[in-house]
Design a protein around this motif. Structure first.
Motif, mmCIF file in Angstrom:
data_model
loop_
_atom_site.group_PDB
_atom_site.id
_atom_site.type_symbol
_atom_site.label_atom_id
_atom_site.label_comp_id
_atom_site.label_asym_id
_atom_site.label_seq_id
_atom_site.Cartn_x
_atom_site.Cartn_y
_atom_site.Cartn_z
ATOM 1 N N VAL A 31 94.771 63.829 15.007
ATOM 2 C CA VAL A 31 93.527 63.513 15.762
ATOM 3 C C VAL A 31 94.066 63.308 17.032
ATOM 4 C CG1 VAL A 31 92.268 62.609 13.504
ATOM 5 C CG2 VAL A 31 93.654 60.800 15.190
ATOM 6 N N ALA A 32 93.040 63.402 18.095
ATOM 7 C CA ALA A 32 93.515 62.868 19.618
ATOM 8 C C ALA A 32 93.210 61.335 19.766
ATOM 9 C CB ALA A 32 92.577 63.648 20.451
ATOM 10 N N LEU A 33 94.313 60.587 20.141
ATOM 11 C CA LEU A 33 94.085 59.208 20.304
ATOM 12 C C LEU A 33 94.610 58.731 21.687
ATOM 13 C CD1 LEU A 33 92.955 56.604 18.803
ATOM 14 C CD2 LEU A 33 95.445 56.400 18.039
ATOM 15 N N GLY A 34 94.064 58.152 22.497
ATOM 16 C CA GLY A 34 94.385 57.791 23.681
ATOM 17 C C GLY A 34 95.094 56.867 23.894
ATOM 18 N N GLU A 35 95.854 56.636 24.953
ATOM 19 C CA GLU A 35 96.994 55.533 25.216
ATOM 20 C C GLU A 35 96.162 54.350 24.950
ATOM 21 O OE1 GLU A 35 100.602 54.083 25.341
ATOM 22 O OE2 GLU A 35 100.272 56.108 25.656
ATOM 23 N N ARG A 53 89.452 58.823 10.518
ATOM 24 C CA ARG A 53 89.679 60.427 10.408
ATOM 25 C C ARG A 53 91.162 60.449 10.132
ATOM 26 N NH1 ARG A 53 86.211 61.648 13.675
ATOM 27 N NH2 ARG A 53 87.657 61.526 15.602
ATOM 28 N N PHE A 54 92.084 59.860 10.763
ATOM 29 C CA PHE A 54 93.466 60.543 10.703
ATOM 30 C C PHE A 54 93.858 59.809 9.328
ATOM 31 C CE2 PHE A 54 97.718 58.254 10.521
ATOM 32 C CZ PHE A 54 98.562 59.325 10.602
ATOM 33 N N PHE A 55 93.641 58.586 8.839
ATOM 34 C CA PHE A 55 93.756 58.035 7.444
ATOM 35 C C PHE A 55 93.227 59.098 6.320
ATOM 36 C CE2 PHE A 55 95.729 54.661 9.552
ATOM 37 C CZ PHE A 55 96.979 54.494 9.083
#
Length: 193
Positions: free
Chosen positions: A12-16, A122-124
């Motif tokens: 998944v896209a996760l910003g800084e 969503r990642f988990f």
């Protein structure tokens, strides 16, 4: 980029800034070879992300025989998930096979992240899906593949792991005796020559 951030971003896209929110709820720990991260009978409240090292999850049956469930190396997750999700005493042991550096997160902190950042949930979910598929494939292979095929699959899927764990641990993972593993290795070497 932080290894956990890289790992999450594969799914998944996760910003800084969001990753900083995630990382503040993880706690780094360093554990020595031989340390039991989880012992039978404990209530497990954390899951762990492996930054460096190698761990083994196993159980000991009534006859004292060890059954290896999982190995965990860099970028893998490890815990006793039955205890973690059901809040019951652990039947598994998680032991460090090497000095290891881990990130751990408490179940309550993880649920807080799920509320704050839907992409973390969503990642988990994707992690659980992948783990479920892997465990189901492992069960199926133990039911219908020969010991030789299971060993071939282990070597194919985990090419470097054999150098990091003991033979009896690999044999336990494959559901065979150490003597059978030795025989399989000799046959494999002979066939490659």
């Amino acid at each position: 980029m932080h290894p956990l951030h890289q790992h999450i971003n594969k799914h998944v896209a996760l910003g800084e800034n969001d990753f900083k929110r995630v990382l503040r709820l993880f706690h780094g720990i360093e554990v020595k070879k031989g340390y039991r991260l989880i012992d039978q009978g404990t209530i497990v409240k954390h899951q762990h992300f492996v930054l460096n090292g190698c761990l083994r999850t196993y159980m000991v049956d009534a006859d004292g025989k060890e059954h290896t469930i999982q190995f965990a190396i860099e970028n893998w997750w490890v815990s006793d998930y039955i205890s973690y999700y059901k809040n019951i005493p652990s039947v598994l042991i998680v032991e460090c096979l090497e000095d290891s550096e881990l990130l751990k997160i408490h179940v309550d902190d993880l649920h807080q992240l799920f509320e704050e950042l839907p992409q973390v949930e969503r990642f988990f979910r994707k992690q659980l899906e992948n783990a479920f598929v892997a465990f189901q494939m492992r069960i199926l292979s133990s039911l219908h593949l020969t010991a030789e095929k299971r060993y071939d699959l282990f070597v194919k899927n985990y090419p470097d792991l054999g150098q990091r764990v003991k033979n009896y641990q690999i044999a336990s993972y494959l559901g065979i005796t150490p003597e059978s593993l030795s025989r399989l290795r000799k046959q494999r070497i002979a066939s490659e020559q």
